[in-house]
Write a protein that holds these residues in place. Structure first.
Motif, PDB file in Angstrom:
ATOM      1  N   ILE A 413      19.898 -17.795  77.211  1.00 48.98           N
ATOM      2  CA  ILE A 413      19.278 -19.729  77.504  1.00 48.98           C
ATOM      3  C   ILE A 413      21.047 -20.084  77.370  1.00 48.98           C
ATOM      4  O   ILE A 413      21.560 -20.973  77.560  1.00 48.98           O
ATOM      5  N   PHE A 414      21.560 -18.892  76.666  1.00 52.52           N
ATOM      6  CA  PHE A 414      22.551 -19.310  75.511  1.00 52.52           C
ATOM      7  C   PHE A 414      23.671 -19.196  76.611  1.00 52.52           C
ATOM      8  O   PHE A 414      25.046 -19.233  76.736  1.00 52.52           O
ATOM      9  N   MET A 415      23.102 -18.368  77.601  1.00 44.53           N
ATOM     10  CA  MET A 415      24.049 -18.132  78.414  1.00 44.53           C
ATOM     11  C   MET A 415      24.584 -18.572  79.603  1.00 44.53           C
ATOM     12  O   MET A 415      25.535 -18.654  80.850  1.00 44.53           O
ATOM     13  N   ASN A 416      23.609 -19.595  79.507  1.00 44.71           N
ATOM     14  CA  ASN A 416      23.351 -20.559  80.651  1.00 44.71           C
ATOM     15  C   ASN A 416      25.021 -21.946  80.396  1.00 44.71           C
ATOM     16  O   ASN A 416      24.792 -22.608  79.928  1.00 44.71           O
ATOM     17  N   PRO A 417      25.353 -21.747  81.554  1.00 44.62           N
ATOM     18  CA  PRO A 417      26.575 -22.343  81.401  1.00 44.62           C
ATOM     19  C   PRO A 417      25.819 -24.279  81.792  1.00 44.62           C
ATOM     20  O   PRO A 417      26.634 -25.210  80.488  1.00 44.62           O
ATOM     21  N   ASP A 418      25.346 -24.628  82.499  1.00 43.05           N
ATOM     22  CA  ASP A 418      24.420 -25.618  82.210  1.00 43.05           C
ATOM     23  C   ASP A 418      23.997 -26.383  80.783  1.00 43.05           C
ATOM     24  O   ASP A 418      23.810 -27.700  80.355  1.00 43.05           O
ATOM     25  N   PHE A 419      22.910 -24.610  80.182  1.00 46.44           N
ATOM     26  CA  PHE A 419      22.833 -25.199  78.956  1.00 46.44           C
ATOM     27  C   PHE A 419      24.112 -25.938  77.856  1.00 46.44           C
ATOM     28  O   PHE A 419      24.496 -26.797  77.392  1.00 46.44           O
ATOM     29  N   ASN A 420      24.743 -25.201  78.145  1.00 47.08           N
ATOM     30  CA  ASN A 420      26.136 -25.393  77.027  1.00 47.08           C
ATOM     31  C   ASN A 420      27.103 -26.340  77.437  1.00 47.08           C
ATOM     32  O   ASN A 420      27.402 -27.192  76.271  1.00 47.08           O
ATOM     33  N   LYS A 421      26.584 -26.823  78.932  1.00 45.92           N
ATOM     34  CA  LYS A 421      27.383 -28.379  79.282  1.00 45.92           C
ATOM     35  C   LYS A 421      27.073 -29.140  78.589  1.00 45.92           C
ATOM     36  O   LYS A 421      27.226 -29.977  77.899  1.00 45.92           O
ATOM     37  N   ALA A 422      25.909 -28.715  78.242  1.00 45.34           N
ATOM     38  CA  ALA A 422      24.392 -30.157  77.951  1.00 45.34           C
ATOM     39  C   ALA A 422      24.584 -30.028  76.073  1.00 45.34           C
ATOM     40  O   ALA A 422      24.964 -31.683  75.980  1.00 45.34           O
ATOM     41  N   MET A 423      24.836 -29.001  76.045  1.00 39.05           N
ATOM     42  CA  MET A 423      25.300 -29.472  74.112  1.00 39.05           C
ATOM     43  C   MET A 423      26.570 -30.375  73.969  1.00 39.05           C
ATOM     44  O   MET A 423      26.293 -30.396  73.155  1.00 39.05           O
ATOM     45  N   SER A 424      27.345 -29.899  74.760  1.00 40.72           N
ATOM     46  CA  SER A 424      28.910 -30.111  74.677  1.00 40.72           C
ATOM     47  C   SER A 424      28.850 -31.728  75.241  1.00 40.72           C
ATOM     48  O   SER A 424      28.988 -32.772  74.050  1.00 40.72           O
ATOM     49  N   ASP A 469      26.647 -37.985  76.912  1.00 43.12           N
ATOM     50  CA  ASP A 469      26.609 -38.674  77.543  1.00 43.12           C
ATOM     51  C   ASP A 469      24.855 -37.393  77.000  1.00 43.12           C
ATOM     52  O   ASP A 469      25.163 -36.866  77.719  1.00 43.12           O
ATOM     53  N   PRO A 470      23.818 -38.490  76.400  1.00 42.64           N
ATOM     54  CA  PRO A 470      22.676 -37.384  76.130  1.00 42.64           C
ATOM     55  C   PRO A 470      21.881 -37.488  77.075  1.00 42.64           C
ATOM     56  O   PRO A 470      21.673 -36.372  77.296  1.00 42.64           O
ATOM     57  N   ASP A 471      21.946 -38.652  78.083  1.00 46.21           N
ATOM     58  CA  ASP A 471      20.813 -38.418  79.436  1.00 46.21           C
ATOM     59  C   ASP A 471      21.152 -37.277  80.425  1.00 46.21           C
ATOM     60  O   ASP A 471      20.556 -37.179  80.396  1.00 46.21           O
ATOM     61  N   THR A 472      22.703 -37.427  80.098  1.00 48.02           N
ATOM     62  CA  THR A 472      23.110 -36.061  81.176  1.00 48.02           C
ATOM     63  C   THR A 472      22.468 -34.621  80.799  1.00 48.02           C
ATOM     64  O   THR A 472      21.968 -33.957  81.406  1.00 48.02           O
ATOM     65  N   ALA A 473      22.524 -34.876  79.582  1.00 52.64           N
ATOM     66  CA  ALA A 473      21.911 -33.792  78.849  1.00 52.64           C
ATOM     67  C   ALA A 473      21.102 -33.015  78.945  1.00 52.64           C
ATOM     68  O   ALA A 473      20.511 -32.284  79.120  1.00 52.64           O
ATOM     69  N   ARG A 474      20.228 -34.451  78.295  1.00 55.71           N
ATOM     70  CA  ARG A 474      18.196 -34.135  79.216  1.00 55.71           C
ATOM     71  C   ARG A 474      18.380 -33.598  80.503  1.00 55.71           C
ATOM     72  O   ARG A 474      17.367 -32.454  80.978  1.00 55.71           O
ATOM     73  N   GLU A 475      18.781 -34.380  81.257  1.00 55.14           N
ATOM     74  CA  GLU A 475      18.765 -33.761  82.618  1.00 55.14           C
ATOM     75  C   GLU A 475      18.897 -32.221  83.026  1.00 55.14           C
ATOM     76  O   GLU A 475      18.488 -31.648  84.018  1.00 55.14           O
ATOM     77  N   LEU A 476      20.174 -32.001  82.717  1.00 51.40           N
ATOM     78  CA  LEU A 476      20.526 -30.223  82.406  1.00 51.40           C
ATOM     79  C   LEU A 476      19.593 -29.297  82.090  1.00 51.40           C
ATOM     80  O   LEU A 476      19.325 -28.215  82.663  1.00 51.40           O
ATOM     81  N   LEU A 477      18.911 -29.436  80.712  1.00 51.42           N
ATOM     82  CA  LEU A 477      18.300 -29.126  79.631  1.00 51.42           C
ATOM     83  C   LEU A 477      17.284 -28.809  80.817  1.00 51.42           C
ATOM     84  O   LEU A 477      16.442 -27.926  80.821  1.00 51.42           O
ATOM     85  N   SER A 479      16.806 -29.310  84.012  1.00 47.32           N
ATOM     86  CA  SER A 479      17.044 -27.907  84.775  1.00 47.32           C
ATOM     87  C   SER A 479      16.975 -26.285  84.428  1.00 47.32           C
ATOM     88  O   SER A 479      16.944 -26.079  85.390  1.00 47.32           O
ATOM     89  N   VAL A 480      17.574 -26.352  83.485  1.00 47.78           N
ATOM     90  CA  VAL A 480      17.662 -24.842  83.184  1.00 47.78           C
ATOM     91  C   VAL A 480      15.937 -24.536  81.998  1.00 47.78           C
ATOM     92  O   VAL A 480      15.508 -23.619  82.508  1.00 47.78           O
ATOM     93  N   GLY A 481      14.982 -25.497  82.648  1.00 56.98           N
ATOM     94  CA  GLY A 481      13.595 -25.251  82.775  1.00 56.98           C
ATOM     95  C   GLY A 481      13.015 -25.004  81.241  1.00 56.98           C
ATOM     96  O   GLY A 481      12.313 -24.488  80.723  1.00 56.98           O
ATOM     97  N   LEU A 482      13.948 -26.031  80.259  1.00 58.80           N
ATOM     98  CA  LEU A 482      13.448 -26.269  78.963  1.00 58.80           C
ATOM     99  C   LEU A 482      12.652 -27.211  79.121  1.00 58.80           C
ATOM    100  O   LEU A 482      13.553 -28.694  78.960  1.00 58.80           O
ATOM    101  N   THR A 483      11.857 -27.814  79.023  1.00 64.47           N
ATOM    102  CA  THR A 483      10.513 -29.364  78.515  1.00 64.47           C
ATOM    103  C   THR A 483      10.207 -28.344  77.260  1.00 64.47           C
ATOM    104  O   THR A 483       9.646 -28.281  77.159  1.00 64.47           O
ATOM    105  N   ASP A 484       9.481 -29.729  76.898  1.00 66.17           N
ATOM    106  CA  ASP A 484       8.608 -30.562  76.069  1.00 66.17           C
ATOM    107  C   ASP A 484       7.273 -30.692  76.545  1.00 66.17           C
ATOM    108  O   ASP A 484       6.722 -31.947  76.594  1.00 66.17           O
ATOM    109  N   SER A 485       6.628 -30.039  76.574  1.00 65.31           N
ATOM    110  CA  SER A 485       5.287 -29.948  77.367  1.00 65.31           C
ATOM    111  C   SER A 485       4.531 -31.067  76.294  1.00 65.31           C
ATOM    112  O   SER A 485       3.356 -31.195  76.672  1.00 65.31           O
ATOM    113  N   ASP A 486       4.776 -30.265  75.212  1.00 67.56           N
ATOM    114  CA  ASP A 486       3.561 -31.489  74.501  1.00 67.56           C
ATOM    115  C   ASP A 486       4.181 -32.254  73.421  1.00 67.56           C
ATOM    116  O   ASP A 486       3.623 -33.072  72.633  1.00 67.56           O
ATOM    117  N   ARG A 487       4.954 -32.728  73.932  1.00 70.23           N
ATOM    118  CA  ARG A 487       6.411 -34.320  74.026  1.00 70.23           C
ATOM    119  C   ARG A 487       6.335 -34.780  72.103  1.00 70.23           C
ATOM    120  O   ARG A 487       5.932 -35.572  71.986  1.00 70.23           O
TER     121      ARG A 487
END
Length: 686
Positions: A413-424, A469-477, A479-487
């Motif tokens: 997870i932490f090596m994925n650039p999109d995860f890190n971009k989302a965190m930023s 930009d938290p909305d884009t952050a959520r989209e990026l997360l 896209s790397v397979g991190l989901t909240d299945s139980d909401r």
């Protein structure tokens, strides 16, 4: 008349009037009034230079309490006359405003031994050279002069004739050669030679040519090594006369000598006094075992610094003026003016601020943040102190998600650039700036170089992914397979476990409010953060053992003088022990030749040869900038560290009885805190 004879005459009561008249002939120049004198280097002279420029012969005076102070230095003999204590070639320092008065105690606060201590270390520190307070000019200190060969592979340094250690023994070029050849390269001291003292992986040659001449020969060009001696905590000398007793190479009875005093062998005695570290604030022998230190006849290792430790316990340490210190002022008074330093260990920030507000602290700059400013400013009059701002360098707080984590799922997870971009993008830097930095900074990424001291980092690189930009952050997360299945508001990892990050931090490395804000920002995009505050020692131990999910500290050690001579910030783990970065298992892979750790991505591998090439160029040259730009782009592409707020100012405090204090050009560990501002000429108004 020779200088030694003049000094001897000064000590004769029958010639006091003659001495005073001679002294009056030399102008007491200060930075405020140089009286027409123009030194070769800013604000200081060599003795011969001063006497020639002023057409005078300088007489010398000592602190009237120096004998009593010397009595506190366990193991020191009765003091000889000043003529036998000063070098034949002392460094003449022009005070900022006034010739000072002797006396007083400089009180300061650290968090603990080896924690927040470099602030006060810098007050007493010396090295071969230093930066002047313009933070641009390297000037002599312990060294009198230096000379390079044409390709920057050989540096010849000339020391001061007659210079002495704090116990009165001669300091010579042998002490420099001993430090490198018998300590740094000694596998009984360092199982592995510290990388910072290897050059393209190879050792230097350090040779004592004569008593005052030492020659460094490097396997590759090292044009920036003088910058290391100017800003680094590591001093390029150790007292051979004292430490060589514990080495069979120099003393065939070394083991017997050590055993006589309760050590297992000579190596244990050497470790007791030297500690296998150039870092001057490892616990002194007094803290390790004061009785054993005194039994050996020497409580601490002799020093060239302005003050020497005479007491240390769990609550703090006390120091007294070095009676053999090598500086004098323009009136011929041996420095330092201040008799003692009293350092107290206080880990709690609220107690620290209370001590400042009560007027109990003479000097403080390290671990003092903008969030402290309103409270301290409000109580300025009550505590009889002054609080000011200075531009800060290396103070931008970073977050580095552990890309070589021991947990393979988190590592991926932490090596994925999109995860890190989302965190930023999830970080509201404008709010952080207002709440923590009083609106004084600007959103900024961090790099292995301080942008304000180099020209190869563009504004676009600095601003990349810093907009909230938290909305884009959520989209990026997503896209790397991190989901909240139980909401439930927390994303799940690919293995189904909740994505929970434990954020361990120390307030020495970050303002306390930032981790709380970051927790809330990341929680808002589904990444749960649990906070744990620890001491800096605990934080460093965990980070350097690769036990943290995310590292957070100030991005220090990156100003141009630092990166010109040390590749630490440019290669894994992108920091040193005191400011740990990222990629510890990558570093282990490199160090072990691939037998340990984790193999890094191909462009991360490029950083080691690029960093070697960078060090062989003169900083600021076209080739240096080209290489620096390439390194910085790789660093940014991999989100090695995510920056928060740059260009901030930092507060510092001094009590109003402290004199000859100059406004700081920068508040920065990268220039070693107070070292450029010549604290030896500070004095306390009685």
């Amino acid at each position: 008349m020779t200088r030694s004879l003049r000094l001897a005459l000064c000590s004769s009561a029958s010639l006091l009037l003659m001495s005073a008249a001679a002294s009056a002939a030399c102008p007491t120049a200060t930075v405020a009034d140089m009286q027409g004198l123009s030194p070769e280097y800013p604000q200081q002279f060599e003795l011969a230079e001063f006497e020639q420029a002023a057409n005078c012969e300088m007489d010398f005076s000592e602190n009237p309490q120096i004998a009593a102070l010397n009595d506190k230095i366990f193991g020191n003999d009765e003091l000889p006359a000043l003529a036998e204590r000063l070098p034949e070639e002392p460094l003449v320092v022009a005070p900022y405003d006034t010739v000072g008065q002797y006396g007083g105690v400089l009180t300061g606060i650290s968090k603990g031994t080896e924690s927040g201590t470099s602030d006060l270390l810098s007050v007493r520190h010396v090295n071969l050279v230093r930066y002047a307070d313009d933070l641009k000019t390297v000037v002599p200190n312990v060294a009198k002069s230096w000379d390079w060969n044409d390709d920057f592979t050989a540096l010849t340094v000339t020391l001061r004739k007659g210079h002495k250690w704090s116990d009165g023994e001669p300091f010579t070029a042998e002490d420099v050669a001993f430090w490198y050849n018998d300590l740094i390269l000694n596998q009984d001291v360092y199982e592995k030679t510290p990388d910072r003292w290897l050059f393209s992986g190879k050792p230097a040659t350090v040779e004592a040519v004569d008593d005052v001449t030492v020659k460094f020969t490097f396997p590759v060009p090292m044009p920036g090594i003088l910058n290391r001696f100017a800003v680094d905590y590591g001093q390029a000398f150790q007292p051979k006369h004292f430490l060589a007793r514990f080495m069979p190479k120099y003393n065939e009875n070394a083991d017997a000598l050590a055993q006589e005093h309760g050590f297992e062998n000579a190596a244990a005695a050497l470790n007791f006094y030297y500690g296998g570290s150039d870092w001057k604030d490892v616990p002194t022998p007094l803290l390790k075992d004061g009785d054993k230190a005194r039994d050996f006849g020497r409580a601490v290792t002799p020093t060239l610094e302005s003050h020497i430790v005479v007491e240390e316990n769990a609550e703090g340490r006390k120091l007294v003026a070095n009676p053999y210190f090598h500086m004098v002022d323009t009136a011929g008074n041996q420095l330092p003016y201040i008799n003692e330093i009293d350092e107290t260990y206080i880990g709690d920030k609220e107690v620290q601020n209370l001590k400042i507000m009560n007027g109990d602290v003479v000097w403080k700059q390290q671990a003092l943040f903008l969030e402290d400013f309103p409270l301290l400013k409000e109580n300025e009059g009550k505590g009889n102190y002054t609080i000011k701002f200075a531009p800060s360098l290396g103070e931008t707080v970073f977050y580095a998600f552990n890309q070589t984590h021991k947990d393979p799922v988190l590592r991926e997870i932490f090596m994925n650039p999109d995860f890190n971009k989302a965190m930023s993008l999830a970080l509201d830097r404008d709010e952080i700036n207002e709440i923590v930095y009083l609106g004084q900074g600007v959103p900024s990424q961090v790099f292995p170089a301080e942008p304000r001291t180099v020209s190869f980092i563009s504004e676009d690189m600095i601003k990349a992914d810093t907009a909230y930009d938290p909305d884009t952050a959520r989209e990026l997360l997503g896209s790397v397979g991190l989901t909240d299945s139980d909401r439930d508001g927390t994303l799940e990892r690919p293995d189904g476990k909740p994505l929970v990050i434990r954020l361990v931090y120390s307030t020495q490395g970050t303002p306390a409010k930032i981790p709380e804000l970051v927790r809330d920002y990341l929680g808002a995009v589904g990444v749960r953060v649990d906070l744990k505050e620890v001491t800096s020692d605990e934080y460093r131990a965990a980070a350097n053992n690769n036990d943290l999910d995310v590292m957070t500290w100030k991005n220090d050690g990156i100003a141009a003088p630092a990166i010109s001579q040390d590749q630490t910030s440019m290669v894994p783990p992108f920091g040193d022990y005191f400011s740990p970065g990222n990629g510890f298992a990558w570093a282990a892979w490199k160090t072990s030749g691939g037998s340990e750790g984790i193999e890094p991505p191909e462009d991360i591998k490029k950083l080691w040869p690029l960093a070697d090439q960078f060090l062989q160029q003169q900083i600021g040259s076209e080739e240096s900038n080209r290489i620096g730009r390439e390194i910085s782009q790789i660093y940014r592409d991999h989100y090695i560290k995510i920056g928060l707020i740059g260009d901030v100012v930092g507060p510092y405090v001094y009590r109003n009885d402290l004199q000859n204090v100059k406004d700081l050009t920068a508040k920065s560990y990268d220039y070693y805190w107070a070292y450029p501002y010549r604290p030896q000429q500070w004095w306390l108004q009685q």
